[in-house]
Design a protein around this motif. Structure first.
Motif, mmCIF file in Angstrom:
data_model
loop_
_atom_site.group_PDB
_atom_site.id
_atom_site.type_symbol
_atom_site.label_atom_id
_atom_site.label_comp_id
_atom_site.label_asym_id
_atom_site.label_seq_id
_atom_site.Cartn_x
_atom_site.Cartn_y
_atom_site.Cartn_z
ATOM 1 N N THR A 134 -1.853 23.013 -46.313
ATOM 2 C CA THR A 134 -2.415 22.648 -45.009
ATOM 3 C C THR A 134 -3.076 21.281 -45.089
ATOM 4 O O THR A 134 -2.929 20.446 -44.177
ATOM 5 C CB THR A 134 -3.431 23.714 -44.552
ATOM 6 O OG1 THR A 134 -2.790 24.985 -44.541
ATOM 7 C CG2 THR A 134 -3.993 23.415 -43.176
ATOM 8 N N GLU A 137 -0.349 18.636 -45.327
ATOM 9 C CA GLU A 137 0.297 18.479 -44.021
ATOM 10 C C GLU A 137 -0.609 17.718 -43.064
ATOM 11 O O GLU A 137 -0.156 16.861 -42.289
ATOM 12 C CB GLU A 137 0.668 19.855 -43.456
ATOM 13 C CG GLU A 137 1.843 20.496 -44.138
ATOM 14 C CD GLU A 137 2.107 21.935 -43.690
ATOM 15 O OE1 GLU A 137 1.266 22.512 -42.929
ATOM 16 O OE2 GLU A 137 3.126 22.492 -44.117
ATOM 17 N N ALA A 138 -1.901 18.044 -43.133
ATOM 18 C CA ALA A 138 -2.839 17.329 -42.258
ATOM 19 C C ALA A 138 -2.894 15.844 -42.631
ATOM 20 O O ALA A 138 -2.916 14.969 -41.753
ATOM 21 C CB ALA A 138 -4.223 17.947 -42.342
ATOM 22 N N GLN A 139 -2.874 15.539 -43.899
ATOM 23 C CA GLN A 139 -2.905 14.150 -44.358
ATOM 24 C C GLN A 139 -1.616 13.424 -43.951
ATOM 25 O O GLN A 139 -1.662 12.275 -43.506
ATOM 26 C CB GLN A 139 -3.071 14.100 -45.887
ATOM 27 C CG GLN A 139 -4.412 14.568 -46.377
ATOM 28 C CD GLN A 139 -5.560 13.665 -45.935
ATOM 29 O OE1 GLN A 139 -5.444 12.423 -45.906
ATOM 30 N NE2 GLN A 139 -6.673 14.276 -45.542
ATOM 31 N N LEU A 140 -0.468 14.150 -44.104
ATOM 32 C CA LEU A 140 0.802 13.536 -43.709
ATOM 33 C C LEU A 140 0.831 13.285 -42.198
ATOM 34 O O LEU A 140 1.336 12.268 -41.712
ATOM 35 C CB LEU A 140 1.976 14.440 -44.110
ATOM 36 C CG LEU A 140 2.349 14.411 -45.573
ATOM 37 C CD1 LEU A 140 3.404 15.482 -45.861
ATOM 38 C CD2 LEU A 140 2.865 13.046 -45.987
ATOM 39 N N GLU A 141 0.300 14.244 -41.455
ATOM 40 C CA GLU A 141 0.250 14.095 -40.013
ATOM 41 C C GLU A 141 -0.619 12.898 -39.634
ATOM 42 O O GLU A 141 -0.301 12.116 -38.751
ATOM 43 C CB GLU A 141 -0.288 15.380 -39.380
ATOM 44 C CG GLU A 141 -0.185 15.385 -37.867
ATOM 45 C CD GLU A 141 -0.702 16.682 -37.289
ATOM 46 O OE1 GLU A 141 -1.408 16.636 -36.280
ATOM 47 O OE2 GLU A 141 -0.419 17.752 -37.869
ATOM 48 N N MET A 142 -1.722 12.757 -40.353
ATOM 49 C CA MET A 142 -2.613 11.639 -40.081
ATOM 50 C C MET A 142 -1.934 10.310 -40.428
ATOM 51 O O MET A 142 -2.055 9.336 -39.703
ATOM 52 C CB MET A 142 -3.887 11.787 -40.924
ATOM 53 C CG MET A 142 -5.097 11.338 -40.177
ATOM 54 S SD MET A 142 -6.646 11.830 -40.939
ATOM 55 C CE MET A 142 -6.632 11.112 -42.488
ATOM 56 N N GLY A 144 1.155 9.778 -40.252
ATOM 57 C CA GLY A 144 2.227 9.567 -39.280
ATOM 58 C C GLY A 144 1.725 9.162 -37.894
ATOM 59 O O GLY A 144 2.510 8.775 -37.043
ATOM 60 N N HIS A 145 0.480 9.191 -37.601
ATOM 61 C CA HIS A 145 -0.061 8.836 -36.276
ATOM 62 C C HIS A 145 -0.066 7.329 -36.082
ATOM 63 O O HIS A 145 -0.233 6.568 -37.023
ATOM 64 C CB HIS A 145 -1.508 9.343 -36.155
ATOM 65 C CG HIS A 145 -1.599 10.755 -35.682
ATOM 66 N ND1 HIS A 145 -0.574 11.613 -35.623
ATOM 67 C CD2 HIS A 145 -2.669 11.480 -35.245
ATOM 68 C CE1 HIS A 145 -0.994 12.784 -35.203
ATOM 69 N NE2 HIS A 145 -2.278 12.723 -34.954
#
Length: 166
Positions: A134, A137-142, A144-145
């Motif tokens: 998690t 994924e949160a770091q990757l999502e960040m 990707g923003h």
């Protein structure tokens, strides 16, 4: 009362006319005395031998009785030793069975404990993995923003980061 050789020797017969020849009677009596004395001696020897044999028989009877008692005592002692050995063997077996049961129970308890600990570690590892996943994924999502791109292009941030590099 039986006659003795002396009774025969001292026996006097009354005299009569036309009686027996005195010398012939005396010779016969002498022969009877000798034979009677021999029989008495033989009888005494036989009685002595009989007594000796009776004593030997008594002695051997005592030995036989003693040996019989000894054999009985030895047999009883052997039976007692055998019985005690069986009892001791049974006690040893019972003790060994108790120890074996105790060891098996302890091993089962340790096995259960290890199994529980293993399950707990698996749960903790699964929770850690899920949290780590998690987080990533949160770091990757960040990453990707679009806001990340704006942060990179902001000059005020660059000068602050440049100050850090100095």
């Amino acid at each position: 009362m039986p006659l003795t050789p002396l009774d025969i020797h001292n026996k006097e017969f009354s005299r009569r006319l036309r009686g027996y020849d005195e010398d012939e009677v005396n010779e016969f009596l002498d022969q009877v005395i000798k034979d009677y004395e021999a029989l008495i001696r033989e009888n005494k020897e036989l009685q002595s031998q009989l007594q000796a044999q009776s004593e030997k028989l008594g002695h051997f009877s005592n030995i036989e009785e003693t040996l019989s008692k000894t054999i009985i005592v030895a047999q009883e002692a052997a039976d007692e030793v055998k019985s005690n050995a069986k009892k001791e063997a049974q006690l040893i077996i019972r003790e060994a069975e108790k120890n074996a049961d105790r060891i098996v129970n302890e091993a089962l308890a340790k096995s259960r404990k290890v199994a529980l600990e293993t399950e707990e570690l698996k749960k903790q590892a699964s929770i850690y993995r899920t949290r780590f996943k998690t987080l990533i994924e949160a770091q990757l999502e960040m990453l990707g923003h679009d806001s990340w791109d704006t942060l990179e292009s902001n000059p005020a941030l660059h000068s602050a980061s440049g100050d850090l590099n100095r």
